[in-house]
Design an enzyme around this catalytic site. Structure first.
Site, PDB file in Angstrom:
ATOM      1  N   GLY A  85     133.805 -13.943 -16.459  1.00  0.00           N
ATOM      2  CA  GLY A  85     132.886 -13.027 -17.113  1.00  0.00           C
ATOM      3  C   GLY A  85     132.640 -13.500 -18.531  1.00  0.00           C
ATOM      4  O   GLY A  85     133.313 -14.414 -19.024  1.00  0.00           O
ATOM      5  N   TYR A  86     131.689 -12.865 -19.185  1.00  0.00           N
ATOM      6  CA  TYR A  86     131.292 -13.291 -20.523  1.00  0.00           C
ATOM      7  C   TYR A  86     131.416 -12.143 -21.516  1.00  0.00           C
ATOM      8  O   TYR A  86     130.815 -11.081 -21.332  1.00  0.00           O
ATOM      9  CB  TYR A  86     129.847 -13.813 -20.514  1.00  0.00           C
ATOM     10  CG  TYR A  86     129.754 -15.136 -19.799  1.00  0.00           C
ATOM     11  CD1 TYR A  86     129.844 -16.326 -20.507  1.00  0.00           C
ATOM     12  CD2 TYR A  86     129.641 -15.189 -18.417  1.00  0.00           C
ATOM     13  CE1 TYR A  86     129.808 -17.544 -19.852  1.00  0.00           C
ATOM     14  CE2 TYR A  86     129.608 -16.404 -17.755  1.00  0.00           C
ATOM     15  CZ  TYR A  86     129.691 -17.567 -18.475  1.00  0.00           C
ATOM     16  OH  TYR A  86     129.669 -18.783 -17.824  1.00  0.00           O
ATOM     17  N   ILE A  87     132.186 -12.373 -22.566  1.00  0.00           N
ATOM     18  CA  ILE A  87     132.259 -11.421 -23.676  1.00  0.00           C
ATOM     19  C   ILE A  87     130.972 -11.523 -24.484  1.00  0.00           C
ATOM     20  O   ILE A  87     130.435 -10.531 -24.949  1.00  0.00           O
ATOM     21  CB  ILE A  87     133.500 -11.700 -24.544  1.00  0.00           C
ATOM     22  CG1 ILE A  87     134.767 -11.332 -23.734  1.00  0.00           C
ATOM     23  CG2 ILE A  87     133.439 -10.924 -25.844  1.00  0.00           C
ATOM     24  CD1 ILE A  87     136.061 -11.649 -24.425  1.00  0.00           C
TER      25      ILE A  87
END
Length: 157
Positions: A29-31
């Site tokens: 996932g991407y912050i």
């Protein structure tokens, strides 16, 4: 400054599976997934990682990349901070003619997409391509994982 230099290709058949010496399950996932800078959290099998990437150069082959292994429980907790959307894939490692090709077989909302990447020592480095390699898509942002998280392959026209 650490640089990632790679070329990316679509995959035409499943022969990479027979050629692979290793495979692993990846969820990420991407912050932050802003164009030109991403902060990624990845769980690969039983290990966690945080990766920061900078903008690509004009050809899309080179960009800043910093990655650090982190405890698995930290990676699991950081996943809760990520933007909506996840990347799920199985990565196959294929050694061919002095290079290692990372073949990502996407699942979930990106089911049906298979992409191979090869890391290079320089942009000018020659690389022999295995038979399963198709069209080169280096620099095409729609094939970046951070884009696939927002615009999954199954939703492309």
């Amino acid at each position: 400054m650490p640089q990632e230099i790679e070329r990316k290709f679509l995959v035409t058949d499943e022969s990479y599976r027979r050629m692979a010496h290793k495979k692993s399950r990846i969820e990420q996932g991407y912050i932050c997934s802003a164009r030109g800078k991403t902060v990624r959290i990845r769980i690969r099998d039983d290990k966690g990682y945080i990766t920061i990437k900078g903008p690509s150069n004009a050809s899309g082959t080179s960009r800043y990349e910093w990655e650090q292994e982190i405890p698995l429980n930290d990676a699991e907790e950081l996943m809760a901070l990520c933007e909506p959307g996840r990347i799920e894939k199985v990565r196959y490692l294929v050694d061919f003619s002095g290079h290692t090709f990372e073949v990502d077989e996407f699942h979930g909302e990106n089911e049906g997409l298979t992409v191979a990447e090869v890391e290079l020592g320089s942009e000018a480095e020659a690389v022999e391509l295995p038979a399963f390699i198709g069209e080169e898509v280096t620099g095409q942002t729609k094939y970046y994982n951070s884009f696939l998280m927002k615009q999954p392959y199954t939703m492309w026209e």
